[in-house]
Design an enzyme around this catalytic site. Structure first.
Site, PDB file in Angstrom:
ATOM      1  N   HIS A   1      20.569 -18.187 -13.021  1.00  0.00           N
ATOM      2  CA  HIS A   1      19.857 -17.442 -11.980  1.00  0.00           C
ATOM      3  C   HIS A   1      19.590 -16.018 -12.466  1.00  0.00           C
ATOM      4  CE1 HIS A   1      18.362 -16.407  -8.080  1.00  0.00           C
ATOM      5  NE2 HIS A   1      19.252 -15.446  -7.940  1.00  0.00           N
TER       6      HIS A   1
ATOM      7  N   ASN B   1      13.973 -21.088 -21.293  1.00  0.00           N
ATOM      8  CA  ASN B   1      15.428 -21.248 -21.425  1.00  0.00           C
ATOM      9  C   ASN B   1      15.775 -22.571 -22.090  1.00  0.00           C
ATOM     10  OD1 ASN B   1      16.898 -18.882 -20.076  1.00  0.00           O
ATOM     11  ND2 ASN B   1      15.195 -19.335 -18.693  1.00  0.00           N
TER      12      ASN B   1
ATOM     13  N   GLY C   1       9.981 -23.363 -19.280  1.00  0.00           N
ATOM     14  CA  GLY C   1      11.002 -23.913 -20.169  1.00  0.00           C
ATOM     15  C   GLY C   1      11.407 -23.004 -21.309  1.00  0.00           C
TER      16      GLY C   1
ATOM     17  N   MET D   1      13.274 -25.820  -9.811  1.00  0.00           N
ATOM     18  CA  MET D   1      12.934 -25.103  -8.588  1.00  0.00           C
ATOM     19  C   MET D   1      13.120 -25.931  -7.307  1.00  0.00           C
ATOM     20  SD  MET D   1      12.462 -22.226  -9.871  1.00  0.00           S
ATOM     21  CE  MET D   1      11.728 -21.176  -8.620  1.00  0.00           C
TER      22      MET D   1
ATOM     23  N   ASP E   1      22.111 -20.739  -5.342  1.00  0.00           N
ATOM     24  CA  ASP E   1      22.479 -19.805  -6.410  1.00  0.00           C
ATOM     25  C   ASP E   1      23.878 -19.224  -6.201  1.00  0.00           C
ATOM     26  OD1 ASP E   1      20.025 -20.144  -7.781  1.00  0.00           O
ATOM     27  OD2 ASP E   1      19.057 -18.843  -6.329  1.00  0.00           O
TER      28      ASP E   1
HETATM   29  C1  GRF Z   1      14.337 -18.329 -15.045  1.00  0.00           C
HETATM   30  O1  GRF Z   1      14.211 -16.977 -14.733  1.00  0.00           O
HETATM   31  C2  GRF Z   1      15.441 -18.972 -14.265  1.00  0.00           C
HETATM   32  O2  GRF Z   1      16.555 -18.163 -14.073  1.00  0.00           O
HETATM   33  C3  GRF Z   1      14.739 -19.195 -12.943  1.00  0.00           C
HETATM   34  O3  GRF Z   1      13.462 -19.652 -13.309  1.00  0.00           O
HETATM   35  C4  GRF Z   1      13.106 -19.090 -14.569  1.00  0.00           C
HETATM   36  C5  GRF Z   1      12.737 -20.200 -15.493  1.00  0.00           C
HETATM   37  O4  GRF Z   1      12.200 -19.746 -16.709  1.00  0.00           O
HETATM   38  N1  GRF Z   1      15.501 -20.066 -12.075  1.00  0.00           N
HETATM   39  P1  GRF Z   1      11.881 -20.767 -17.873  1.00  0.00           P
HETATM   40  O5  GRF Z   1      11.167 -21.950 -17.264  1.00  0.00           O
HETATM   41  O6  GRF Z   1      13.176 -21.177 -18.511  1.00  0.00           O
HETATM   42  O7  GRF Z   1      11.014 -20.020 -18.832  1.00  0.00           O
END
Ligand code: GRF
Length: 200
Positions: free
Chosen positions: A113, A18, A16, A94, A154
């Protein structure tokens, strides 16, 4: 008077980071939005803790053995609908979503992505880019944010990209770190444009 804050539902499966970038941008008022719910398909996703710390409601929806993908996605859509989001953000979610979910939120599902459009769809995108660099096939990779119109992986109308050069000195770890930094920046920048293209 300022327009109301856009309502974001964020779907995660793991760390998490992001999600955290989005929460921080909302709190800093650089992004005119509010995360109204964080949904995880994994009970132990660290992003759930981040959400709770930020005072954001969380939901965990684990796929039941007897459910098929479509059945799970219908339940997920209902759960997310309860929070009346303007946008559904897949930030490290995922699971591939079927039409049973996507058709409920047309043009409203946004995915992040860690690769450029058309390159390395699916899992382990950063690792595959790093290997392609080692084989002399590419010199750079990048990240993208796109709409998710259908069940393709994607893939969909691109909202934003950021190029990330691969350095001769890069290890997989150092490349991953730069990719994640690029994701955090791009995601917030793209959401700002998406939510208030002209006035913000
Ligand atoms: C990111 O690299 C996103 O693009 C991919 O999974 C990762 C998730 O990272 N689909 P986080 O959970 O936000 O740290």
């Amino acid at each position: 008077m300022n327009p109301p804050l856009a309502r974001l539902a964020v779907l995660i499966s793991g760390n998490g980071s992001n999600l955290q970038a989005v929460i921080d941008a909302c709190n800093a008022q650089t992004l005119p939005a509010r995360v109204v719910v964080v949904v995880s398909n994994k009970p132990d996703a660290y992003g759930l803790k981040r959400a709770t710390l930020a005072g954001i409601p969380t939901e965990v929806l684990v796929k039941k053995k007897e459910q098929d993908r479509s059945g799970y996605d219908k339940e997920l859509a209902q759960l997310v609908l309860n929070y009346q989001p303007d946008w559904v953000l897949l930030a490290g979610w995922m699971r591939l979503l079927t039409a049973s979910f996507l058709d409920i939120f047309p043009n409203r599902v946004v995915n992040l992505h860690p690769a450029l459009p058309g390159a390395f769809p699916g899992t382990h995108a950063i690792e595959r880019a790093y290997q392609a660099y080692q084989q002399g096939l590419i010199e750079e990779t990048g990240v993208m944010v796109h709409l998710v119109p259908d069940e393709q992986v994607d893939c969909g109308p691109v909202l934003g990209i950021e190029h990330v050069p691969i350095l001769a000195t890069d290890t997989l770890e150092s490349l991953e770190t730069r990719i994640h930094q690029a994701e955090h920046n791009l995601l917030v920048r793209t959401l700002v444009q998406l939510i208030q293209p002209t006035t913000f």
